[in-house]
Design a protein around this motif. Structure first.
Motif, PDB file in Angstrom:
ATOM      1  N   GLU A  27       0.841  -1.195   0.000  1.00  0.00           N
ATOM      2  CA  GLU A  27       0.000   0.000   0.000  1.00  0.00           C
ATOM      3  C   GLU A  27       0.878   1.248   0.000  1.00  0.00           C
ATOM      4  O   GLU A  27       1.991   1.243   0.518  1.00  0.00           O
ATOM      5  CB  GLU A  27      -0.905   0.004   1.239  1.00  0.00           C
ATOM      6  N   ASN A  28       0.342   2.317  -0.569  1.00  0.00           N
ATOM      7  CA  ASN A  28       1.119   3.548  -0.630  1.00  0.00           C
ATOM      8  C   ASN A  28       0.929   4.386   0.632  1.00  0.00           C
ATOM      9  O   ASN A  28      -0.158   4.433   1.212  1.00  0.00           O
ATOM     10  CB  ASN A  28       0.729   4.377  -1.854  1.00  0.00           C
ATOM     11  N   ILE A  29       2.001   5.035   1.047  1.00  0.00           N
ATOM     12  CA  ILE A  29       1.981   5.966   2.164  1.00  0.00           C
ATOM     13  C   ILE A  29       2.528   7.290   1.651  1.00  0.00           C
ATOM     14  O   ILE A  29       3.522   7.319   0.926  1.00  0.00           O
ATOM     15  CB  ILE A  29       2.837   5.467   3.349  1.00  0.00           C
ATOM     16  N   ILE A  30       1.886   8.378   2.028  1.00  0.00           N
ATOM     17  CA  ILE A  30       2.354   9.715   1.668  1.00  0.00           C
ATOM     18  C   ILE A  30       3.032  10.324   2.887  1.00  0.00           C
ATOM     19  O   ILE A  30       2.477  10.336   3.984  1.00  0.00           O
ATOM     20  CB  ILE A  30       1.190  10.623   1.229  1.00  0.00           C
ATOM     21  N   GLY A  31       4.251  10.812   2.703  1.00  0.00           N
ATOM     22  CA  GLY A  31       4.934  11.573   3.739  1.00  0.00           C
ATOM     23  C   GLY A  31       4.813  13.051   3.433  1.00  0.00           C
ATOM     24  O   GLY A  31       5.022  13.473   2.289  1.00  0.00           O
ATOM     25  N   LEU A  32       4.459  13.849   4.435  1.00  0.00           N
ATOM     26  CA  LEU A  32       4.299  15.297   4.258  1.00  0.00           C
ATOM     27  C   LEU A  32       5.120  16.037   5.299  1.00  0.00           C
ATOM     28  O   LEU A  32       4.955  15.823   6.507  1.00  0.00           O
ATOM     29  CB  LEU A  32       2.819  15.692   4.396  1.00  0.00           C
ATOM     30  N   ASP A  33       5.996  16.895   4.828  1.00  0.00           N
ATOM     31  CA  ASP A  33       6.779  17.796   5.677  1.00  0.00           C
ATOM     32  C   ASP A  33       6.287  19.208   5.368  1.00  0.00           C
ATOM     33  O   ASP A  33       6.596  19.769   4.320  1.00  0.00           O
ATOM     34  CB  ASP A  33       8.267  17.633   5.355  1.00  0.00           C
ATOM     35  N   LEU A  34       5.511  19.769   6.298  1.00  0.00           N
ATOM     36  CA  LEU A  34       4.816  21.028   6.057  1.00  0.00           C
ATOM     37  C   LEU A  34       5.590  22.167   6.725  1.00  0.00           C
ATOM     38  O   LEU A  34       5.511  22.358   7.935  1.00  0.00           O
ATOM     39  CB  LEU A  34       3.377  20.940   6.600  1.00  0.00           C
ATOM     40  N   GLY A  35       6.343  22.909   5.923  1.00  0.00           N
ATOM     41  CA  GLY A  35       7.156  23.999   6.441  1.00  0.00           C
ATOM     42  C   GLY A  35       6.516  25.351   6.230  1.00  0.00           C
ATOM     43  O   GLY A  35       5.435  25.473   5.650  1.00  0.00           O
ATOM     44  N   GLY A  36       7.208  26.375   6.672  1.00  0.00           N
ATOM     45  CA  GLY A  36       6.696  27.729   6.534  1.00  0.00           C
ATOM     46  C   GLY A  36       6.885  28.303   5.146  1.00  0.00           C
ATOM     47  O   GLY A  36       6.198  29.253   4.767  1.00  0.00           O
ATOM     48  N   ALA A  37       7.824  27.741   4.372  1.00  0.00           N
ATOM     49  CA  ALA A  37       8.098  28.254   3.031  1.00  0.00           C
ATOM     50  C   ALA A  37       7.974  27.191   1.948  1.00  0.00           C
ATOM     51  O   ALA A  37       7.876  27.534   0.770  1.00  0.00           O
ATOM     52  CB  ALA A  37       9.508  28.858   2.977  1.00  0.00           C
ATOM     53  N   ASN A  38       7.995  25.917   2.344  1.00  0.00           N
ATOM     54  CA  ASN A  38       7.941  24.831   1.364  1.00  0.00           C
ATOM     55  C   ASN A  38       7.081  23.682   1.882  1.00  0.00           C
ATOM     56  O   ASN A  38       7.079  23.389   3.086  1.00  0.00           O
ATOM     57  CB  ASN A  38       9.348  24.296   1.076  1.00  0.00           C
ATOM     58  N   LEU A  39       6.375  23.041   0.967  1.00  0.00           N
ATOM     59  CA  LEU A  39       5.647  21.808   1.254  1.00  0.00           C
ATOM     60  C   LEU A  39       6.391  20.681   0.548  1.00  0.00           C
ATOM     61  O   LEU A  39       6.636  20.763  -0.659  1.00  0.00           O
ATOM     62  CB  LEU A  39       4.206  21.890   0.728  1.00  0.00           C
ATOM     63  N   LYS A  40       6.743  19.635   1.295  1.00  0.00           N
ATOM     64  CA  LYS A  40       7.529  18.550   0.719  1.00  0.00           C
ATOM     65  C   LYS A  40       6.796  17.230   0.906  1.00  0.00           C
ATOM     66  O   LYS A  40       6.339  16.918   2.004  1.00  0.00           O
ATOM     67  CB  LYS A  40       8.919  18.517   1.355  1.00  0.00           C
ATOM     68  N   PHE A  41       6.722  16.478  -0.192  1.00  0.00           N
ATOM     69  CA  PHE A  41       5.979  15.224  -0.225  1.00  0.00           C
ATOM     70  C   PHE A  41       6.891  14.105  -0.713  1.00  0.00           C
ATOM     71  O   PHE A  41       7.792  14.313  -1.524  1.00  0.00           O
ATOM     72  CB  PHE A  41       4.787  15.311  -1.185  1.00  0.00           C
ATOM     73  N   ALA A  42       6.623  12.893  -0.239  1.00  0.00           N
ATOM     74  CA  ALA A  42       7.283  11.696  -0.752  1.00  0.00           C
ATOM     75  C   ALA A  42       6.311  10.535  -0.598  1.00  0.00           C
ATOM     76  O   ALA A  42       5.314  10.639   0.133  1.00  0.00           O
ATOM     77  CB  ALA A  42       8.589  11.418   0.001  1.00  0.00           C
ATOM     78  N   ASP A  43       6.584   9.440  -1.297  1.00  0.00           N
ATOM     79  CA  ASP A  43       5.729   8.262  -1.119  1.00  0.00           C
ATOM     80  C   ASP A  43       6.566   6.984  -1.171  1.00  0.00           C
ATOM     81  O   ASP A  43       7.784   7.019  -1.376  1.00  0.00           O
ATOM     82  CB  ASP A  43       4.583   8.240  -2.138  1.00  0.00           C
ATOM     83  N   ARG A  44       5.911   5.849  -0.961  1.00  0.00           N
ATOM     84  CA  ARG A  44       6.619   4.571  -0.877  1.00  0.00           C
ATOM     85  C   ARG A  44       7.231   4.128  -2.202  1.00  0.00           C
ATOM     86  O   ARG A  44       8.069   3.231  -2.246  1.00  0.00           O
ATOM     87  CB  ARG A  44       5.663   3.462  -0.393  1.00  0.00           C
ATOM     88  N   HIS A  45       6.797   4.752  -3.292  1.00  0.00           N
ATOM     89  CA  HIS A  45       7.293   4.375  -4.611  1.00  0.00           C
ATOM     90  C   HIS A  45       8.525   5.180  -5.020  1.00  0.00           C
ATOM     91  O   HIS A  45       8.960   5.106  -6.173  1.00  0.00           O
ATOM     92  CB  HIS A  45       6.188   4.544  -5.656  1.00  0.00           C
ATOM     93  N   GLY A  46       9.072   5.962  -4.101  1.00  0.00           N
ATOM     94  CA  GLY A  46      10.274   6.733  -4.397  1.00  0.00           C
ATOM     95  C   GLY A  46      10.016   8.043  -5.100  1.00  0.00           C
ATOM     96  O   GLY A  46      10.956   8.708  -5.540  1.00  0.00           O
TER      97      GLY A  46
END
Length: 344
Positions: A7-26
């Motif tokens: 199953e896929n998982i979304i990682g979210l790093d929510l900053g003050g100037a940037n939004l960063k995403f990653a998932d299990r598929h690289g």
């Protein structure tokens, strides 16, 4: 622990100037997002980004954006960011990472805002610490667009002296300088030109982004307007911005003078980080065996380590070289996925 290998998982790093995403598929994605100006648009931006990673069974989420001055305090920011992320998730379960080293429900994340606030560095440090062997000490040097983290590691664990940004700033483990957004007047108060010490204008005329554009350590991108004056991130405009720091026009200074100015700012920033690095090194129980370099401005970390003779024998591990630049720029989001695989 739930088996989520299929199953896929979304990682979210929510900053003050940037939004960063990653998932299990690289896959990874970074979005420039000035939260302090555009916080009302956050839900729509997150919702659109999540769609690009669906289907997903989980969103693992951390933040630093609660410090943005659109919020009265960190607790208000934490609650807003959690509630907005949950709304944008549209039914996908959300877990929140805390500096205690665990994932919690959104409700618990709001209940204990000081553990939820500014927790992304702990996710990355917890994951990369596994590169150390038993009894080894090390250091994570993570340099992004805005800040530098210097996190002690030992016995495969992160060992910070404090958990809040206030505590880490006081100890030297958080250095508020980075490779792009840092104003030049926060790095130095003067430059030397033609054997004259020039005081700088205390204005947001230029940033370290311009320094590294001029020195060709960051590639030009004419479509990138996230600069001090909103004009393109290219060498031509970077020189104009840099000249304003001494209240000059671009044509009043030669290209060699502007390059010399850039080199001085680069040196001043590296001296600042090196000074704090040596302070952190003194706190270690033994010299580090391994240093892990990370962040969108990892090249600064490379230069800082090379400038320290006491680190000449340390093994260096570069996450951009290991993961590739795109995924490494969202390393905290990637770390969340690895941790969620085991702990949720």
């Amino acid at each position: 622990m739930t088996d989520r290998s299929s199953e896929n998982i979304i990682g979210l790093d929510l900053g003050g100037a940037n939004l960063k995403f990653a998932d299990r598929h690289g896959r990874a994605r970074s979005i420039s997002f000035p939260l302090w100006k555009s916080w009302r648009e956050l839900e729509a931006v997150l919702r659109d980004a999540f769609q690009q990673f669906k289907p997903a069974c989980l969103i693992a989420f951390t933040m630093t954006g609660e410090l943005a001055d659109c919020f009265a305090n960190a607790a208000e920011g934490v609650e807003y960011l959690i509630n907005t992320t949950v709304a944008a998730a549209d039914g996908i379960p959300v877990v929140v990472w805390q500096t205690s080293g665990e994932f919690v429900s959104p409700e618990v994340g709001c209940e204990f805002p000081m553990l939820t606030a500014a927790a992304n560095w702990m996710a990355l440090a917890t994951w990369v610490a596994r590169a150390l062997g038993a009894g080894e000490t090390g250091l994570l040097i993570d340099i992004g667009s805005t800040t530098t983290d210097l996190i002690p590691l030992a016995d495969a664990y992160a060992c910070p002296s404090g958990l809040t940004d206030y505590e880490r700033l006081r100890s030297g483990e958080l250095v508020y300088t980075g490779g792009q957004r840092t104003p030049l007047c926060a790095v130095s108060d003067s430059v030397r030109l033609d054997n004259v010490e020039f005081p700088l204008a205390a204005e947001l005329f230029a940033t370290m982004f311009d320094v590294y554009l001029i020195l060709e350590e960051i590639p030009e991108d004419s479509t990138d307007l996230n600069t001090a004056d909103g004009r393109p991130a290219d060498i031509k405009h970077a020189r104009q911005r840099l000249a304003r720091m001494v209240c000059a026009g671009e044509h009043q200074l030669s290209q060699s003078q502007l390059t010399e100015m850039a080199l001085q700012f680069k040196g001043s920033q590296q001296e600042l980080i090196t000074r704090q690095l040596r302070l952190v090194l003194k706190s270690l129980t033994s010299p580090p065996r391994q240093i892990i370099l990370s962040g969108s401005s990892e090249f600064i970390g490379q230069a800082v380590v090379k400038s320290c003779p006491e680190l000449s024998d340390v093994n260096l591990l570069s996450l951009p070289q290991l993961l590739g630049p795109e995924l490494a720029s969202a390393a905290c989001a990637h770390a969340l996925i690895q941790l969620a695989n085991e702990r949720v």
